[in-house]
Each structure stands twice: as C-alpha cells, then as structure tokens.
Design a protein around this motif. Structure first.
Motif, short mmCIF file in Angstrom:
data_model
loop_
_atom_site.label_atom_id
_atom_site.label_comp_id
_atom_site.label_asym_id
_atom_site.label_seq_id
_atom_site.Cartn_x
_atom_site.Cartn_y
_atom_site.Cartn_z
N SER A 124 2.55 -12.85 -21.17
CA SER A 124 1.14 -13.97 -20.56
C SER A 124 1.66 -15.08 -19.44
CB SER A 124 0.82 -14.84 -21.94
OG SER A 124 1.67 -15.69 -22.59
N LEU A 125 3.21 -15.25 -19.51
CA LEU A 125 3.34 -16.02 -17.86
C LEU A 125 3.62 -15.62 -16.99
CD1 LEU A 125 4.50 -18.83 -17.26
CD2 LEU A 125 6.63 -18.07 -18.09
N SER A 126 4.14 -14.23 -17.45
CA SER A 126 4.64 -13.07 -16.18
C SER A 126 3.30 -12.43 -15.74
CB SER A 126 5.44 -11.61 -17.03
OG SER A 126 6.16 -12.35 -17.54
N GLN A 154 3.97 -24.01 -20.80
CA GLN A 154 3.30 -22.75 -21.47
C GLN A 154 2.29 -22.52 -21.12
OE1 GLN A 154 1.77 -24.73 -25.07
NE2 GLN A 154 0.84 -26.69 -24.04
N VAL A 155 1.77 -21.28 -21.20
CA VAL A 155 0.34 -20.65 -20.46
C VAL A 155 -0.50 -21.07 -21.51
CG1 VAL A 155 -0.53 -18.73 -20.10
CG2 VAL A 155 1.90 -19.41 -18.91
N VAL A 156 -1.55 -22.02 -21.27
CA VAL A 156 -2.85 -22.11 -22.29
C VAL A 156 -3.47 -21.16 -21.50
CG1 VAL A 156 -4.63 -23.56 -23.07
CG2 VAL A 156 -1.95 -23.76 -22.72
N ASP A 157 -5.09 -20.46 -21.94
CA ASP A 157 -6.31 -19.23 -21.81
C ASP A 157 -5.78 -18.65 -20.14
OD1 ASP A 157 -7.46 -19.86 -24.11
OD2 ASP A 157 -7.90 -21.61 -22.58
N GLY A 158 -4.35 -18.29 -20.06
CA GLY A 158 -3.66 -17.61 -19.28
C GLY A 158 -3.29 -18.66 -18.02
N LEU A 205 0.19 -31.25 -15.95
CA LEU A 205 -0.55 -30.61 -14.43
C LEU A 205 -0.72 -29.00 -14.57
CD1 LEU A 205 1.51 -32.06 -11.69
CD2 LEU A 205 -0.62 -32.42 -12.53
N LYS A 206 -1.81 -28.83 -14.66
CA LYS A 206 -2.11 -27.00 -14.54
C LYS A 206 -1.85 -27.17 -12.53
CE LYS A 206 -5.88 -27.36 -17.92
NZ LYS A 206 -6.88 -27.05 -18.37
N LEU A 207 -1.49 -24.78 -13.02
CA LEU A 207 -1.25 -24.70 -11.83
C LEU A 207 -1.78 -25.23 -10.89
CD1 LEU A 207 1.04 -22.66 -10.78
CD2 LEU A 207 -0.61 -21.13 -10.97
N GLY A 208 -0.80 -25.68 -9.96
CA GLY A 208 -1.95 -25.96 -8.47
C GLY A 208 -2.47 -27.71 -8.29
#
Length: 161
Positions: free
Chosen positions: A20-22, A67-71, A95-98
């Motif tokens: 999922s992280l990839s 971690q990755v949460v819901d993609g 923080l989420k990506l961005g």
C-alpha cells in the motif's frame, strides 16, 4: 503452531503495508504535483533526533509514527526544544501527504513523501521539507543565552556573557 501463525500474520501484515505504501508513493510521483521544497529535506528514520541547526542539538525534529491510512501516507512529526527557561513552543502534528504545520519563529514542516520499509523494517520513513522562519536564528540565540548554552562557534554575539 501458534508461533508459526503469528509469524505468518506478521509477514502478511508487513507485505500489505509495503504494497500500500509503494502504491501511495508511486501515485504521488506519477499523478500528484507537489510544491518543490525550497528548504531542507529530512528523511525521518525511527528513533533518530535530527537537529534543525547544525552544531545546535537543543532543537530537533523527529517522527514517532508513519503509516498509510486509506491509501494516504501520514506521519506524526515532532519538533522539540530541550527543557530550560523561556523555552519556545514545541510542535506535535499528524500530517498527511502534502500537509504542512508551522511552528512560530522556527519554520514550516511539510510531509512531501514516504520511503517504504526496507532492510527488515516494519514502518516507512516520512520525508519532510523544512522551510526555515527568518526569526529562527534569533530565537535559537535567545534560547541559548537564556540557558547558558553555546550557540555557534562563528557567532560572536552568542559567546558574550
């Protein structure tokens, strides 16, 4: 038998997280346009404290969870001053990506990526862009003076009693 089942479950969980992280990281690089980092980039390895100012270990950035949460990659980013008198505020943000978080008189931290787990690790490493506030050096100089700390070898003002 229980140990074998636990080992298999841990292996499957790690594989799912890595996949999922990839996918999330690949999607960011292929589809999303991120602002370019004009500051300093930190890859926050687990349990390592990174000083924000060279030769000044009293202000540091680190991550306690990624971690990755819901993609969507997300990470907990912490910025802390050592204890002492007149200690400026700390930062503790997920923080989420961005996304970005700003610590007054220190700077802005933006989660710009995630490195997938490697070499037997279970958790990804967040990649953060640090954009320094123009007041950071003055804030650090004042903190050092208030706590009788050596600030920088090339900073004559910081060595004054």
């Amino acid at each position: 038998m229980k140990q074998l089942i636990r080992h298999a479950a841990a292996l499957i969980s790690t594989a799912v997280l890595a996949a999922s992280l990839s996918g999330a990281c690949a999607g960011r690089e292929q589809g999303q346009k991120m602002e370019q980092c004009t500051g300093r980039i930190y890859t926050l390895r687990t349990a390592i404290l990174y000083p924000l100012i060279d030769s000044f270990p009293y202000l540091r950035v680190y991550s306690t969870d990624a971690q990755v949460v819901d993609g969507t990659p997300e990470a907990e980013v912490r910025v802390e001053w050592d204890g002492g008198v007149n200690r400026p505020a700390n930062l503790n943000e997920t923080l989420k990506l961005g996304e970005s978080a700003t610590l007054e008189k220190v700077g802005t931290f933006t989660l710009i990526g995630m490195e997938p787990p490697a070499h037997g690790k279970r958790w990804p490493d967040p990649v953060v862009c640090f954009e320094q506030d123009p007041q950071l050096m003055d804030t650090a100089r004042q903190y050092a003076a208030d706590n009788n700390l050596y600030f920088r070898p090339d900073d004559e003002e910081a060595r004054q009693p």
